[in-house]
Design an enzyme around this catalytic site. Sequence first.
Site, mmCIF file in Angstrom:
data_model
loop_
_atom_site.group_PDB
_atom_site.id
_atom_site.type_symbol
_atom_site.label_atom_id
_atom_site.label_comp_id
_atom_site.label_asym_id
_atom_site.label_seq_id
_atom_site.Cartn_x
_atom_site.Cartn_y
_atom_site.Cartn_z
ATOM 1 N N SER A 1 0.833 -1.190 -0.102
ATOM 2 C CA SER A 1 -0.008 -0.118 -0.133
ATOM 3 C C SER A 1 0.948 1.152 0.083
ATOM 4 C CB SER A 1 -0.994 -0.199 1.154
ATOM 5 O OG SER A 1 -1.824 0.894 1.090
ATOM 6 N N ASP B 1 -9.231 -3.071 -6.183
ATOM 7 C CA ASP B 1 -8.347 -2.210 -5.264
ATOM 8 C C ASP B 1 -8.377 -0.932 -5.955
ATOM 9 O OD1 ASP B 1 -5.897 -0.850 -4.276
ATOM 10 O OD2 ASP B 1 -5.404 -2.779 -3.475
ATOM 11 N N HIS C 1 -8.499 -4.147 -1.550
ATOM 12 C CA HIS C 1 -7.356 -3.471 -0.817
ATOM 13 C C HIS C 1 -6.955 -4.327 0.543
ATOM 14 C CE1 HIS C 1 -4.005 -0.744 -0.783
ATOM 15 N NE2 HIS C 1 -4.298 -0.527 0.449
#
Length: 323
Positions: A166, A264, A294
């Site tokens: 991330s 995502d 995600h």
Amino acid sequence: MTTGTSKHLVDPEIMGLLDILPPLDLTNETLAQTRAMLSEMNAQLLTGLPEFPDISVREQYIAGPEGAPDVRVLVYLPKNVPTPVPALLWIHGGGYVIGNADQADLQMKSIISATGCAAVAVDYRLAPETPHPGPVEDCYAALKWLYTNASSLGVDASRIAIGGDSAGGGLTACLALLTRDRGEVPLIFQLLIYPMLDDRTVTTADPHPYTGEYVWTPQANHFGWSALLGQEPGGPDVSPYAAAARATNLEGLPPALIGVGTLDLFLEEDIEYARRLIRAGVPTELHIYPGGFHAFPMVAEAKVSQAFIRDYLNALTRAFNQS
């Protein structure tokens, strides 16, 4: 986007995670409370973890960037293995505004068990208290420390990889650019797990209709980028060391793996970065996992998560063995 528009696309095996993960309502007013809640949640998750007697872990404070505080790192070393071993510098996720090095404990130990490497997890300073370039410079300080102290750690200085998920994946991509340009530390690989790469996504006129409904939303993304940049995202003067997608030249970067789920928010910026890396002659693997939102690999028993973990462990192992 209306609620529920992508639910029918979620992999059924990871659907239960959506009931556990709280929605992130990130504002200046809620940030401290969100950090405390996630820290508590993470502490609870860490209590039930399996033991890894063959791995030692120690906390250490190393010299930070010039004029900045020391940087906290967690040093993971495999026991009873022939040294020197390869090493992974790990950068945690959290949208540049939340999280800490401790949250990746199980992942670090699993990677070490699978590949035989050592690892250093960086507790970089968070935004908005520390905007760019503080976070990436903290990561560079940790990388330089790992490289300089390789022999005393039992690490092979010629086999250092960097990785993160991330925002940590975004910082990894930025760190790869910074490290290439400074020319002080050789890197053999960059592991980019659904990386947060492009602040311009916040202002796109054509958002993807099925991404970003869960976990990391456009609202959270806008907050994270604004906090890191200290200004409205999407403007003209953003450094590639803050948002790697802004880099005009990707040549000479270390080989990469990028992995992301189809739901995502970062899907399209990750695909585009992989395309550009390949076009710049950088050996690159791109993996896209259907039905993944995600952070989906948190459901470790799901087949889609196992595929992702297997793919990045294979890539890391190859990178460590090739060099």
